[in-house]
Design a protein around this motif. Structure first.
Motif, PDB file in Angstrom:
ATOM      1  N   GLY A 157      11.190   0.516  12.028  1.00 46.03           N
ATOM      2  CA  GLY A 157      11.799   0.639  10.711  1.00 46.03           C
ATOM      3  C   GLY A 157      12.153  -0.670  10.047  1.00 46.03           C
ATOM      4  O   GLY A 157      12.701  -0.677   8.937  1.00 46.03           O
ATOM      5  N   GLY A 158      11.881  -1.792  10.696  1.00 53.81           N
ATOM      6  CA  GLY A 158      12.286  -3.083  10.134  1.00 53.81           C
ATOM      7  C   GLY A 158      13.790  -3.231  10.069  1.00 53.81           C
ATOM      8  O   GLY A 158      14.313  -4.033   9.283  1.00 53.81           O
ATOM      9  N   ARG A 164       2.505   1.274   8.316  1.00 61.61           N
ATOM     10  CA  ARG A 164       1.563   1.115   7.188  1.00 61.61           C
ATOM     11  C   ARG A 164       1.912  -0.104   6.342  1.00 61.61           C
ATOM     12  O   ARG A 164       1.049  -0.923   5.999  1.00 61.61           O
ATOM     13  N   LEU A 165       3.173  -0.231   5.998  1.00 63.62           N
ATOM     14  CA  LEU A 165       3.578  -1.301   5.090  1.00 63.62           C
ATOM     15  C   LEU A 165       3.614  -2.657   5.785  1.00 63.62           C
ATOM     16  O   LEU A 165       3.321  -3.684   5.156  1.00 63.62           O
ATOM     17  N   THR A 166       3.964  -2.692   7.073  1.00 61.34           N
ATOM     18  CA  THR A 166       3.897  -3.962   7.804  1.00 61.34           C
ATOM     19  C   THR A 166       2.473  -4.466   7.854  1.00 61.34           C
ATOM     20  O   THR A 166       2.203  -5.660   7.650  1.00 61.34           O
ATOM     21  N   LEU A 167       1.542  -3.566   8.115  1.00 64.37           N
ATOM     22  CA  LEU A 167       0.122  -3.922   8.127  1.00 64.37           C
ATOM     23  C   LEU A 167      -0.326  -4.400   6.751  1.00 64.37           C
ATOM     24  O   LEU A 167      -1.050  -5.401   6.632  1.00 64.37           O
ATOM     25  N   THR A 181       0.802  -1.211   0.000  1.00 71.21           N
ATOM     26  CA  THR A 181       0.000   0.000   0.000  1.00 71.21           C
ATOM     27  C   THR A 181       0.841   1.271   0.000  1.00 71.21           C
ATOM     28  O   THR A 181       1.521   1.577   0.973  1.00 71.21           O
ATOM     29  N   ALA A 182       0.808   2.006  -1.113  1.00 71.99           N
ATOM     30  CA  ALA A 182       1.490   3.295  -1.308  1.00 71.99           C
ATOM     31  C   ALA A 182       3.008   3.198  -1.367  1.00 71.99           C
ATOM     32  O   ALA A 182       3.685   4.204  -1.521  1.00 71.99           O
ATOM     33  N   GLY A 183       3.582   1.992  -1.283  1.00 74.80           N
ATOM     34  CA  GLY A 183       5.002   1.780  -1.528  1.00 74.80           C
ATOM     35  C   GLY A 183       5.938   2.416  -0.521  1.00 74.80           C
ATOM     36  O   GLY A 183       5.533   3.062   0.432  1.00 74.80           O
ATOM     37  N   GLY A 184       7.228   2.197  -0.749  1.00 73.79           N
ATOM     38  CA  GLY A 184       8.255   2.764   0.117  1.00 73.79           C
ATOM     39  C   GLY A 184       9.335   1.755   0.458  1.00 73.79           C
ATOM     40  O   GLY A 184       9.217   0.560   0.159  1.00 73.79           O
ATOM     41  N   LYS A 203      12.418  -4.464   3.010  1.00 74.16           N
ATOM     42  CA  LYS A 203      12.778  -5.114   4.265  1.00 74.16           C
ATOM     43  C   LYS A 203      11.755  -6.183   4.640  1.00 74.16           C
ATOM     44  O   LYS A 203      12.103  -7.273   5.115  1.00 74.16           O
ATOM     45  N   LEU A 204      10.497  -5.862   4.413  1.00 77.82           N
ATOM     46  CA  LEU A 204       9.427  -6.779   4.794  1.00 77.82           C
ATOM     47  C   LEU A 204       9.416  -8.054   3.956  1.00 77.82           C
ATOM     48  O   LEU A 204       8.929  -9.091   4.418  1.00 77.82           O
TER      49      LEU A 204
END
Length: 331
Positions: A156-157, A80-83, A44-47, A52-53
């Motif tokens: 931050g992972g 956001r990205l972990t979720l 979702t929305a990248g980055g 890392k995930l």
């Protein structure tokens, strides 16, 4: 063979593009600037946290976890990205957020809105100086008492597993440089929790690359940040079996563009975000890439680079944060 580098989920299709910023380069009269569009990674929305995930979630799945727990600020891109990764994998996700200056607004927009839209199972808000890891441990113990298994991901992972994402990115950059015939003298990136910079350094080290990495701090001072990145670089290198110890000279961080502190706006950041938007039509964010680009602009203006240098700016994403502070950019 150490299999850890190959235990990976795939959230991005193919390579993220590298684009030349010709108008920005002309405007600054500086080196040849290109941009690596890691704002266009998957989820979702990248980055940058997506990379890392891919490794962290692979480790979570391998361990049989049913819930991801992580932590960050109220507008955390990482949360956001972990979720989003949890949603993709059919896992639950719980978040520990630190209360921002001015208090917690449960109706906040930006990433906070997306936490609810994506269906976070639980959001625990703690004081700004609270112990995030202790709060995550508490949630994990509660889940264990229910017969569930949590996998904890640091802020931050940024640990040895998460850093593998940017080791892979360094290898991707090397491949793209070879394909285009454009070796990069420098990569400039925001540096905060340290995993992105440490992973890039490990990747270039493994490839015997001469590309130098400059981190532009978004929080702490130079000495503390360089020590943090160096420690993570060393532990990442040992995890994957790289020979030798990294030299402290390889870690370069710039702390002159942090301003008053993490996520606190600066005039240089506002100028950088506006300049890139108006010359290249690319959106940066006010917390990470805006300050990193302010650092790159500042280094160019003080003559840090030769005109013929090839400089690659890593776009680590984060544009949802733009919509939490419109007053910074409206006339």
């Amino acid at each position: 063979m150490n299999p850890i580098r190959y235990e990976r989920r795939r959230y991005t299709t193919g390579q993220t593009p590298i684009e030349k910023l010709e108008r920005l380069s002309r405007e600054l009269g500086g080196p040849v600037i290109s941009i690596k569009r890691d704002d266009l990674t998957g989820l979702t929305a990248g980055g940058n946290k997506t990379r890392k995930l891919e490794y962290l979630v692979a480790d979570a799945v391998r361990q049989g976890a049913d819930t991801l727990i992580t932590c960050g600020a109220v507008q955390s891109n990482h949360c956001r990205l972990t979720l989003a990764a949890a949603v993709r994998e059919g896992l639950k996700c719980q978040l520990v957020l630190t209360e921002p200056e001015g208090g917690y607004d449960p109706q906040a927009s930006g990433n906070h809105l997306l936490f609810h839209l994506l269906g976070a199972e639980k959001i625990e808000v703690i004081e700004a100086d609270g112990d995030m890891h202790a709060a995550m441990d508490k949630l994990a113990h509660e889940l264990a008492s229910q017969g569930r298994k949590a996998y904890l991901i640091p802020v931050g992972g940024s640990n040895e597993v998460g850093s593998l994402g940017y080791m892979a990115c360094a290898e991707e950059i090397e491949q793209q440089a070879w394909e285009s015939g454009t070796p990069y003298d420098y990569v400039v990136t925001a540096t905060g929790s340290g995993g992105t910079q440490a992973g890039l350094l490990a990747g270039f080290w493994a490839r015997n690359s001469n590309t130098r990495v400059i981190g532009v701090n978004v929080s702490r001072d130079r000495q503390s940040q360089e020590a943090k990145v160096l420690e993570l670089l060393g532990s990442t290198a040992r995890t994957i079996g790289l020979k030798g110890e990294p030299s402290p000279d390889t870690v370069q961080c710039e702390d002159r563009y942090v301003g008053p502190g993490y996520a606190i706006p600066t005039a240089e950041m506002v100028e950088a975000v506006q300049l890139v938007a108006r010359t290249e039509g690319i959106l940066l964010d006010p917390v990470y890439t805006g300050k990193a680009m302010a650092g790159l602009i500042g280094l160019i203006r003080e003559g840090r680079f030769a005109k013929e240098d090839q400089v690659l700016f890593l776009h680590t994403g984060g544009s949802p944060a733009l919509y939490t502070a419109p007053q910074l950019f409206l006339p």
